[in-house]
Design a protein around this motif. Structure first.
Motif, PDB file in Angstrom:
ATOM      1  N   GLU A  17      -1.988  -7.533  10.427  1.00 36.89           N
ATOM      2  CA  GLU A  17      -2.243  -6.291   9.709  1.00 36.89           C
ATOM      3  C   GLU A  17      -1.006  -5.848   8.925  1.00 36.89           C
ATOM      4  N   VAL A  18       0.171  -5.979   9.535  1.00 36.11           N
ATOM      5  CA  VAL A  18       1.410  -5.606   8.847  1.00 36.11           C
ATOM      6  C   VAL A  18       1.644  -6.534   7.659  1.00 36.11           C
ATOM      7  N   ARG A  19       1.390  -7.829   7.848  1.00 39.72           N
ATOM      8  CA  ARG A  19       1.548  -8.768   6.728  1.00 39.72           C
ATOM      9  C   ARG A  19       0.599  -8.416   5.584  1.00 39.72           C
ATOM     10  N   ASP A  20      -0.626  -8.023   5.921  1.00 43.30           N
ATOM     11  CA  ASP A  20      -1.575  -7.613   4.880  1.00 43.30           C
ATOM     12  C   ASP A  20      -1.131  -6.309   4.212  1.00 43.30           C
ATOM     13  N   LEU A  21      -0.589  -5.381   5.003  1.00 50.15           N
ATOM     14  CA  LEU A  21      -0.059  -4.142   4.426  1.00 50.15           C
ATOM     15  C   LEU A  21       1.067  -4.461   3.448  1.00 50.15           C
ATOM     16  N   ILE A  22       1.946  -5.354   3.830  1.00 48.12           N
ATOM     17  CA  ILE A  22       3.059  -5.737   2.949  1.00 48.12           C
ATOM     18  C   ILE A  22       2.514  -6.366   1.666  1.00 48.12           C
ATOM     19  N   ALA A  23       1.458  -7.161   1.794  1.00 44.67           N
ATOM     20  CA  ALA A  23       0.855  -7.784   0.606  1.00 44.67           C
ATOM     21  C   ALA A  23       0.262  -6.724  -0.323  1.00 44.67           C
ATOM     22  N   VAL A  24      -0.428  -5.738   0.239  1.00 49.38           N
ATOM     23  CA  VAL A  24      -1.010  -4.665  -0.570  1.00 49.38           C
ATOM     24  C   VAL A  24       0.109  -3.843  -1.209  1.00 49.38           C
ATOM     25  N   TRP A  25       1.117  -3.486  -0.417  1.00 52.05           N
ATOM     26  CA  TRP A  25       2.266  -2.706  -0.880  1.00 52.05           C
ATOM     27  C   TRP A  25       3.024  -3.458  -1.968  1.00 52.05           C
ATOM     28  N   GLY A  26       3.116  -4.774  -1.827  1.00 54.05           N
ATOM     29  CA  GLY A  26       3.894  -5.584  -2.758  1.00 54.05           C
ATOM     30  C   GLY A  26       3.217  -5.842  -4.091  1.00 54.05           C
ATOM     31  N   ASP A  27       1.974  -5.408  -4.243  1.00 50.28           N
ATOM     32  CA  ASP A  27       1.282  -5.556  -5.517  1.00 50.28           C
ATOM     33  C   ASP A  27       2.068  -4.808  -6.593  1.00 50.28           C
ATOM     34  N   GLU A  28       2.237  -5.453  -7.729  1.00 48.15           N
ATOM     35  CA  GLU A  28       3.061  -4.872  -8.803  1.00 48.15           C
ATOM     36  C   GLU A  28       2.604  -3.481  -9.233  1.00 48.15           C
ATOM     37  N   THR A  29       1.295  -3.250  -9.290  1.00 52.21           N
ATOM     38  CA  THR A  29       0.822  -1.935  -9.728  1.00 52.21           C
ATOM     39  C   THR A  29       1.157  -0.867  -8.692  1.00 52.21           C
ATOM     40  N   VAL A  30       1.044  -1.214  -7.417  1.00 54.22           N
ATOM     41  CA  VAL A  30       1.388  -0.257  -6.351  1.00 54.22           C
ATOM     42  C   VAL A  30       2.885   0.034  -6.393  1.00 54.22           C
ATOM     43  N   LEU A  31       3.694  -1.008  -6.491  1.00 50.11           N
ATOM     44  CA  LEU A  31       5.147  -0.810  -6.558  1.00 50.11           C
ATOM     45  C   LEU A  31       5.534   0.029  -7.768  1.00 50.11           C
ATOM     46  N   GLU A  33       3.731   2.271  -9.301  1.00 49.59           N
ATOM     47  CA  GLU A  33       3.358   3.666  -9.063  1.00 49.59           C
ATOM     48  C   GLU A  33       4.313   4.345  -8.093  1.00 49.59           C
ATOM     49  N   LEU A  34       4.704   3.644  -7.040  1.00 47.06           N
ATOM     50  CA  LEU A  34       5.630   4.229  -6.072  1.00 47.06           C
ATOM     51  C   LEU A  34       6.984   4.510  -6.704  1.00 47.06           C
ATOM     52  N   ARG A  35       7.379   3.678  -7.660  1.00 47.46           N
ATOM     53  CA  ARG A  35       8.666   3.887  -8.337  1.00 47.46           C
ATOM     54  C   ARG A  35       8.593   4.992  -9.381  1.00 47.46           C
ATOM     55  N   SER A  36       7.409   5.206  -9.954  1.00 42.13           N
ATOM     56  CA  SER A  36       7.329   6.108 -11.103  1.00 42.13           C
ATOM     57  C   SER A  36       6.851   7.508 -10.768  1.00 42.13           C
ATOM     58  N   LYS A  37       6.377   7.722  -9.574  1.00 40.98           N
ATOM     59  CA  LYS A  37       5.830   9.029  -9.232  1.00 40.98           C
ATOM     60  C   LYS A  37       6.567   9.640  -8.054  1.00 40.98           C
ATOM     61  N   ARG A  38       6.720  10.935  -8.104  1.00 47.36           N
ATOM     62  CA  ARG A  38       7.377  11.667  -7.014  1.00 47.36           C
ATOM     63  C   ARG A  38       6.384  11.922  -5.885  1.00 47.36           C
ATOM     64  N   ARG A  39       5.192  12.284  -6.228  1.00 47.52           N
ATOM     65  CA  ARG A  39       4.136  12.516  -5.242  1.00 47.52           C
ATOM     66  C   ARG A  39       3.245  11.285  -5.211  1.00 47.52           C
ATOM     67  N   ASN A  40       3.161  10.659  -4.070  1.00 43.11           N
ATOM     68  CA  ASN A  40       2.493   9.368  -3.978  1.00 43.11           C
ATOM     69  C   ASN A  40       1.211   9.389  -3.163  1.00 43.11           C
ATOM     70  N   THR A  41       0.619  10.555  -2.963  1.00 46.66           N
ATOM     71  CA  THR A  41      -0.581  10.657  -2.139  1.00 46.66           C
ATOM     72  C   THR A  41      -1.678   9.721  -2.628  1.00 46.66           C
ATOM     73  N   LYS A  42      -1.922   9.709  -3.935  1.00 47.77           N
ATOM     74  CA  LYS A  42      -2.978   8.854  -4.483  1.00 47.77           C
ATOM     75  C   LYS A  42      -2.630   7.375  -4.346  1.00 47.77           C
ATOM     76  N   THR A  43      -1.366   7.050  -4.475  1.00 51.60           N
ATOM     77  CA  THR A  43      -0.951   5.657  -4.343  1.00 51.60           C
ATOM     78  C   THR A  43      -1.163   5.178  -2.915  1.00 51.60           C
ATOM     79  N   TYR A  44      -0.803   6.006  -1.932  1.00 51.84           N
ATOM     80  CA  TYR A  44      -1.028   5.612  -0.541  1.00 51.84           C
ATOM     81  C   TYR A  44      -2.520   5.552  -0.218  1.00 51.84           C
ATOM     82  N   ALA A  45      -3.332   6.340  -0.908  1.00 53.45           N
ATOM     83  CA  ALA A  45      -4.791   6.229  -0.754  1.00 53.45           C
ATOM     84  C   ALA A  45      -5.253   4.860  -1.271  1.00 53.45           C
ATOM     85  N   LYS A  46      -4.636   4.385  -2.363  1.00 55.36           N
ATOM     86  CA  LYS A  46      -4.955   3.045  -2.875  1.00 55.36           C
ATOM     87  C   LYS A  46      -4.552   1.970  -1.876  1.00 55.36           C
TER      88      LYS A  46
END
Length: 144
Positions: A17-31, A33-46
């Protein structure tokens, strides 16, 4: 009774599960968004949705907390390894985390740009600030 006392503790994260979380987190679009936004609620929902797509039942808060824990473990290990004369250390999932957090081809740390304030800082500085904000918010809700 406080709301947090009424909640059941989420089941422990499995290695897969952690490896899959890292894979989802490591997606370029997610990264990005996390770098470009101060509030990340929607990104963590993704991220949570990405975990659901892989067959897991984790909400955005659980994903955010686990990512924060992984990031802290990685940074602690990296900091320990940067001290001269220290024994090399590692943490679980270090290689995967390095690919996300420290694997940039450049030696410069990734930059975070706040489009609202027009300021920039390294990603590491931003995450330290975000953790401070989280801790401050947690402390203020506990004192109410």
């Amino acid at each position: 009774m406080m709301e947090s006392q009424n909640r059941r503790r989420a089941p422990a994260w499995t290695e897969r599960e952690v490896r899959d979380l890292i894979a989802v987190w490591g997606d370029e679009t997610v990264l990005a968004e996390l770098r470009s936004k101060r509030r990340n609620t929607k990104t963590y929902a993704k991220v949570s949705k990405g975990m659901q797509d892989r067959g897991y039942n984790r909400d955005s808060q659980q994903c955010r907390v686990k990512i924060k824990e992984l990031r802290q473990a990685y940074q602690k290990t990296r900091d320990a390894n940067s001290r001269s004369g220290s024994e090399p250390q590692t943490c679980r999932f270090y290689d995967e985390l390095y690919a996300i957090l420290g694997g940039a081809a450049s030696t410069d740390p990734p930059m975070w740009y706040d489009s609202v304030c027009g300021s920039s800082e390294t990603t590491e500085e931003h995450f330290r600030e975000e953790e401070h904000d989280d801790n401050h918010a947690q402390n203020s809700t506990q004192t109410q």
